[in-house]
Scaffold this active site. Sequence first.
Site, PDB file in Angstrom:
ATOM      1  N   CYS A   1      42.362  37.341  36.106  1.00 55.10           N
ATOM      2  CA  CYS A   1      42.278  37.334  37.482  1.00 55.10           C
ATOM      3  C   CYS A   1      43.501  37.055  38.127  1.00 55.10           C
ATOM      4  O   CYS A   1      43.911  35.612  37.669  1.00 55.10           O
ATOM      5  CB  CYS A   1      40.936  36.613  37.847  1.00 55.10           C
ATOM      6  SG  CYS A   1      40.868  36.629  39.667  1.00 55.10           S
TER       7      CYS A   1
ATOM      8  N   CYS B   1      46.129  42.796  40.914  1.00 53.12           N
ATOM      9  CA  CYS B   1      44.683  42.455  40.750  1.00 53.12           C
ATOM     10  C   CYS B   1      44.095  43.159  39.620  1.00 53.12           C
ATOM     11  O   CYS B   1      44.578  44.398  39.506  1.00 53.12           O
ATOM     12  CB  CYS B   1      43.865  42.940  42.069  1.00 53.12           C
ATOM     13  SG  CYS B   1      42.272  42.819  42.149  1.00 53.12           S
TER      14      CYS B   1
ATOM     15  N   HIS C   1      41.232  44.383  39.084  1.00 55.22           N
ATOM     16  CA  HIS C   1      40.420  45.322  39.486  1.00 55.22           C
ATOM     17  C   HIS C   1      41.370  46.697  39.807  1.00 55.22           C
ATOM     18  O   HIS C   1      40.831  47.659  39.500  1.00 55.22           O
ATOM     19  CB  HIS C   1      39.547  45.105  40.694  1.00 55.22           C
ATOM     20  CG  HIS C   1      38.659  44.320  40.632  1.00 55.22           C
ATOM     21  ND1 HIS C   1      38.690  42.837  40.255  1.00 55.22           N
ATOM     22  CD2 HIS C   1      37.025  44.520  40.584  1.00 55.22           C
ATOM     23  CE1 HIS C   1      37.468  42.265  40.276  1.00 55.22           C
ATOM     24  NE2 HIS C   1      36.303  43.275  40.402  1.00 55.22           N
TER      25      HIS C   1
HETATM   26  N1  DGL Z   1      40.339  40.805  39.833  1.00 54.09           N
HETATM   27  C1  DGL Z   1      40.636  39.595  40.540  1.00 54.09           C
HETATM   28  C2  DGL Z   1      42.135  39.614  40.781  1.00 54.09           C
HETATM   29  O1  DGL Z   1      42.844  40.136  39.768  1.00 54.09           O
HETATM   30  C3  DGL Z   1      39.842  39.139  41.695  1.00 54.09           C
HETATM   31  C4  DGL Z   1      39.431  39.999  42.657  1.00 54.09           C
HETATM   32  C5  DGL Z   1      38.311  39.379  43.672  1.00 54.09           C
HETATM   33  O2  DGL Z   1      37.510  38.764  43.164  1.00 54.09           O
HETATM   34  O3  DGL Z   1      38.775  39.258  44.828  1.00 54.09           O
HETATM   35  O4  DGL Z   1      42.746  39.149  41.874  1.00 54.09           O
END
Ligand code: DGL
Length: 271
Positions: A76, A187, A189
């Site tokens: 993350c 990120c 995601h």
């Molecule tokens: N996937 C995460 C990142 O790399 C977190 C995204 C989130 O929870 O806002 O920042």
Amino acid sequence: MSIDSTSPIGIFDSGIGGLTVAKAVMDTLPNEDIIYFGDTARVPYGIKSKGTIQKYSAEITRFLVSKNVKMVIIACNSVSAVAKAIVTETAGELPVLNVIDTGTKAAIKTGKKQIGVIGTLATINSGAYKTELLKRDDSLVIKSKACPMLVPLAEEGWTENEVALKTLSIYLDRFRTNGMEALILGCTHYPLFKTSIKKVFADREIEIIDSADAVAKSARSRLKKLNLLNTGEKPGNLSCFVSDHPQRFRELAERFLGREIPDIYIKQLQE
Ligand code: DGL
């Protein structure tokens, strides 16, 4: 319990995004067992304060340590940006890897000079990528943009529909016109949007950088150095723990990983 080469690797994220990292780790280290934690009850992290992200990250790290992991991977960017120190402290002797260090190294390796960074508000406001990139090469031109709508879209599974495409084209507009040569997906995601991002940049060359492969390779060399690589023949097992809604996580995760995940458990972490 003591740690040895058969102990699992712990990987965590606020939700489903860290599975992009888990997938790369499974491809690179197919014999390793993985314990994945997705904090689905408290996602998104990226719009939360530093203190809150640090508290959640310490709780998750304690949970992973209690599962006897041999390494912690912070999958993350928001946690890597603001809570790396607390995770490292909570993990004690265990090696801790994070996606910002590896993402930065991967970006430098491309040799591109004009680099765009997209991420959550927490990651972009921390300036972590900019600081790390400029530390390695102060001639780089870096432009950043927070894209807070993308995490909820990814958690909803809306990564390739017209809402995703429209949202991306608004967020990425500034990178289309100012000569950017590479774009860091800051990120975990965001790799879920890779196909849509490529469509937005269909008329121009831009290198897309995600840190998943880089962090997986770094995990392999670190474990090797520590004599902790699992050299057994048995394929590794992925166990997932989520703090809420395992069914929804299962649907998205199985779609994304292209395989069944039999072991999904609920684990609430409030202290
Ligand atoms: N996937 C995460 C990142 O790399 C977190 C995204 C989130 O929870 O806002 O920042």
